[in-house]
Design an enzyme around this catalytic site. Structure first.
Site, PDB file in Angstrom:
ATOM      1  N   LYS A 148       0.868  -1.183   0.000  1.00 56.54           N
ATOM      2  CA  LYS A 148       0.000   0.000   0.000  1.00 56.54           C
ATOM      3  C   LYS A 148       0.903   1.231   0.000  1.00 56.54           C
ATOM      4  O   LYS A 148       1.473   1.612   1.024  1.00 56.54           O
ATOM      5  CB  LYS A 148      -0.900  -0.003   1.244  1.00 56.54           C
ATOM      6  N   PRO A 149       1.033   1.891  -1.167  1.00 60.40           N
ATOM      7  CA  PRO A 149       1.859   3.104  -1.198  1.00 60.40           C
ATOM      8  C   PRO A 149       1.089   4.293  -0.623  1.00 60.40           C
ATOM      9  O   PRO A 149      -0.131   4.245  -0.492  1.00 60.40           O
ATOM     10  CB  PRO A 149       2.124   3.302  -2.690  1.00 60.40           C
ATOM     11  N   ALA A 150       1.804   5.371  -0.299  1.00 60.39           N
ATOM     12  CA  ALA A 150       1.169   6.573   0.266  1.00 60.39           C
ATOM     13  C   ALA A 150       0.133   7.143  -0.709  1.00 60.39           C
ATOM     14  O   ALA A 150       0.324   7.099  -1.929  1.00 60.39           O
ATOM     15  CB  ALA A 150       2.240   7.609   0.552  1.00 60.39           C
ATOM     16  N   GLU A 209       9.365   1.740  10.974  1.00 62.84           N
ATOM     17  CA  GLU A 209      10.376   2.784  10.784  1.00 62.84           C
ATOM     18  C   GLU A 209       9.618   4.096  10.958  1.00 62.84           C
ATOM     19  O   GLU A 209       8.887   4.519  10.074  1.00 62.84           O
ATOM     20  CB  GLU A 209      11.001   2.620   9.391  1.00 62.84           C
ATOM     21  N   GLU A 255       9.391  16.805  15.492  1.00 59.25           N
ATOM     22  CA  GLU A 255      10.001  16.618  14.168  1.00 59.25           C
ATOM     23  C   GLU A 255       9.463  17.709  13.228  1.00 59.25           C
ATOM     24  O   GLU A 255       8.247  17.871  13.097  1.00 59.25           O
ATOM     25  CB  GLU A 255       9.606  15.228  13.661  1.00 59.25           C
ATOM     26  N   CYS A 299      13.081  11.193   7.475  1.00 62.97           N
ATOM     27  CA  CYS A 299      13.070  10.874   8.917  1.00 62.97           C
ATOM     28  C   CYS A 299      14.452  11.033   9.525  1.00 62.97           C
ATOM     29  O   CYS A 299      14.578  11.123  10.743  1.00 62.97           O
ATOM     30  CB  CYS A 299      12.625   9.436   9.142  1.00 62.97           C
TER      31      CYS A 299
END
Ligand code: SIN
Length: 473
Positions: free
Chosen positions: A170-172, A245, A377, A279
Site C-alpha cells: 500500500k503506497p502513500a 520505521e 520533528e 526521517c
C-alpha cells in the site's frame, strides 16, 4: 497511466479513483484507484495462494527476478525520476538519485537471498542433533511513505521477496504512481502472479485489512510514530510481526576539533536533503562554543545559496513541501523559536506559488531546548543551532528526545568520537558523515523511532522465521 490496482498479476478497477497532484503546482499528475477492504482482501488472498510456490523456489531463482527488476529500474531511471519529482516534488537530480537508491535494494537483496543461513548447534546429547532453519514468514503487508515513493517500496519489497515471502503493498496516497509503475516493471520482469500485489487507496481501510486478516503474518510500515503505535495495538489481535520505521528528530553535534568545512558540508547534506523531509534529516544542531560563531556563519552562507523552486526546473536545490499542513507545521516551529528569542540568520518564511507550498532554507541561532523545534520533528528546511560547552552536555541534549532514529557528529579525534558514538541512543550514527544511508547497512531506530531494521543483512532477517529442529537418532 490508468487508475488500476495490481492484484494477482491482473490490473483491476476500483469503484472510485482519486487524483494525484504535483505538490509544486497543484496540477494533476495522474489518478489512482481507491481500493478498500474488499480489494485488499482479494490481494491478500492472491498473495496467500502464491506463497507456497514462491517460497519453494531456489534462492537463485528469486534472486533472478530481483536482478531483472533492478535492470529494468536502471533502464527507466530518467522516466522514473521524473515521475518521482512530479508526484513528490523533490528536484529531478535528487529524484534520479532515489531511483538509483531504490535499485540498490533490489541488487543487495538479490545477493542476500543466497545468504540465508541456518545453524547446526552442538547438542547436549550423543543421540540428538540440533539444527536451526530460516523460513519466510508468509504474506507481508507493506505500507510505504510519500517522501521516498520508490526507494521505500524496494527497501521493503526486495528483502520480503528475497526471503520467499509474497506481499501486498500500500503506497502513500500522495504518491501512488511510482509504486504503480513499479508494479508494471514487476509484470515486465515476469514476477509470478500474486507474488507482489499493489492496492492504492485509503490508509485506514487497507491498513485495517492487513491488521485484521489472519493470512498476513507481517506488516512493515514507514510513517509517523502515532500510526506506528496504533499498528502495535492492532497487531496484538493476531500477534502479528511488525517492522516499524517511525519518526526521528536527529541531532547534529559539531565538536570543537571538527574539520569545519566537512561539518558544514555534512550538516547541509543532512538538513536540506528532500527539503528536510526525511526521517533522518538533522533536526537540531549543537555546536561547541569555541567554533560556534564560525560554524553559524559558514553554515548560514551555504544555506542561503540554496535555491527553492519546482523540482523539474533545472536549478532548484529544494522542492516544495508536500502540502499546506507540512508548510504550516514548519512555519509554526520557526515562529515559536523567534518568539522565544532565536536569532534569524537566513530565511524565516515561505510562500505559496501556483498551489505549491515552498519554504526558504532557514537558519536559526541562539536556540534553547524549551523551543518546540527542539522537541517535535519539523520535516522541513529549518536548522536550529544551539551553543554547547562540553561533549557531555551535547550528548545529554542529543539524547533528550523520545526519538532515536539518526544522529550525526563531527570530530577528528578518535577517542572523543568513539565515546560519542557509544553514548548516542540512536540506531544510525553518522560520524563525519551527513549521508549514512546505504542498502548494505541496517536502517532503523531506537526508542519511539521504531522496531527492527531495514537494509543490510538485518533487513532480510525481518522477513524470516527461526525454526529449531531437534533430531533424535
Ligand atoms: C526516510 O526518511 O525514511 C528514509 C531516508 C533514507 O533512507 O535515507
Amino acid at each position: 497511466m490508468d487508475a488500476q490496482l495490481y492484484i494477482n498479476g491482473t490490473w483491476l478497477e476500483a469503484p472510485e479513483n482519486f487524483d494525484v497532484l504535483n505538490p509544486a503546482n497543484g496540477e494533476k499528475v495522474g489518478s489512482a484507484a481507491n481500493g478498500g477492504r474488499t480489494e485488499t482482501n482479494q490481494a491478500i488472498k492472491a498473495a496467500h495462494e502464491a506463497f507456497p510456490k514462491w517460497a519453494a523456489k531456489t534462492a537463485e531463482e528469486r534472486a533472478g527476478y530481483l536482478k531483472k527488476l533492478q535492470q529494468l529500474m536502471l533502464e527507466h531511471k530518467d522516466e522514473l525520476g521524473e515521475l518521482v519529482t512530479k508526484e513528490m516534488g523533490k528536484p529531478l537530480a535528487e529524484a534520479k538519485g532515489e531511483v538509483m537508491y531504490a535499485a540498490s535494494f533490489l541488487e543487495w537483496y538479490a545477493e542476500e537471498a543466497r545468504r540465508v543461513y541456518g545453524d547446526l548447534i552442538p547438542s547436549n546429547s550423543k543421540d540428538k542433533r540440533f539444527m536451526v532453519m530460516k523460513q519466510p514468514v508468509g504474506v507481508v503487508g507493506a505500507i510505504t511513505p510519500w517522501n521516498f515513493p520508490l526507494a521505500m517500496v524496494t527497501r521493503k519489497i526486495a528483502p520480503a521477496l528475497a526471503a520467499g515471502c509474497t506481499a501486498v503493498l500500500k503506497p502513500a496516497e500522495d504518491t501512488p504512481l511510482s509504486a504503480i509503475r513499479f508494479a508494471e516493471l514487476c509484470a515486465e520482469a515476469e514476477v509470478p502472479n500474486g507474488v507482489i500485489n499493489i492496492v492504492t487507496g485509503e490508509a485506514a481501510e487497507i491498513g485495517g485489512a492487513f491488521m485484521e486478516h489472519e493470512a498476513v503474518k507481517k506488516v512493515t510500515f514507514t510513517g509517523s510514530t502515532e500510526v506506528g503505535k496504533l499498528l502495535m495495538k492492532q497487531a496484538s489481535e493476531h500477534v502479528k510481526k511488525l517492522s516499524l520505521e517511525l519518526g526521528g528528530h536527529a541531532p547534529i553535534i559539531v565538536l570543537d576539533d571538527a574539520d569545519i568545512e566537512q561539518a558544514v558540508d555534512g550538516a547541509i547534506a543532512s538538513k536540506f536533503r528532500n527539503a528536510g523531509q526525511t526521517c533522518v534529516c538533522g533536526n537540531r544542531i549543537y555546536v561547541q562554543e569555541r567554533i560556534y560563531e564560525d560554524f553559524v556563519e559558514k553554515f548560514t552562507e551555504r544555506a542561503s545559496q540554496l535555491k527553492v523552486g519546482d523540482g523539474l526546473e533545472g536549478d532548484a536545490d529544494l522542492g516544495p513541501l508536500i502540502n499546506k499542513d507540512g508548510f504550516e507545521k514548519v512555519d509554526r516551529h520557526v515562529q515559536d523559536a523567534l518568539k522565544q528569542g532565536a536569532a534569524l540568520k537566513t530565511g524565516g518564511s515561505g510562500f505559496e506559488q501556483d498551489g505549491g507550498y515552498f519554504y526558504e532554507p532557514t537558519v536559526l541561532a541562539d536556540i534553547n531546548h524549551d523551543m518546540v523545534i527542539m522537541e517535535e520533528e519539523t520535516f522541513g528546511p529549518v536548522a536550529p543551532i544551539q551553543k554547547v560547552k562540553t561533549d557531555e552536555e551535547a550528548i545529554e541534549l542529543a539524547n533528550d528526545s523520545r526519538y532515536g532514529l539518526a544522529a550525526y557528529f563531527f570530530t577528528d579525534n578518535l577517542k572523543r568520537g568513539m565515546k560519542v558514538a557509544e553514548a548516542l541512543e540512536f540506531g544510525i550514527v553518522g560520524w563525519n558523515d551527513g549521508r549514512p544511508s546505504a542498502a548494505q547497512a541496517p536502517f532503523g531506530g531506537m526508542k519511539e523511532s521504531g522496531l527492527d531494521r531495514e537494509g543490510g543483512h538485518e533487513g532480510i532477517e525481518a522477513f524470516l522465521e527461526t525454526k529449531y529442529v531437534s533430531v533424535g537418532l
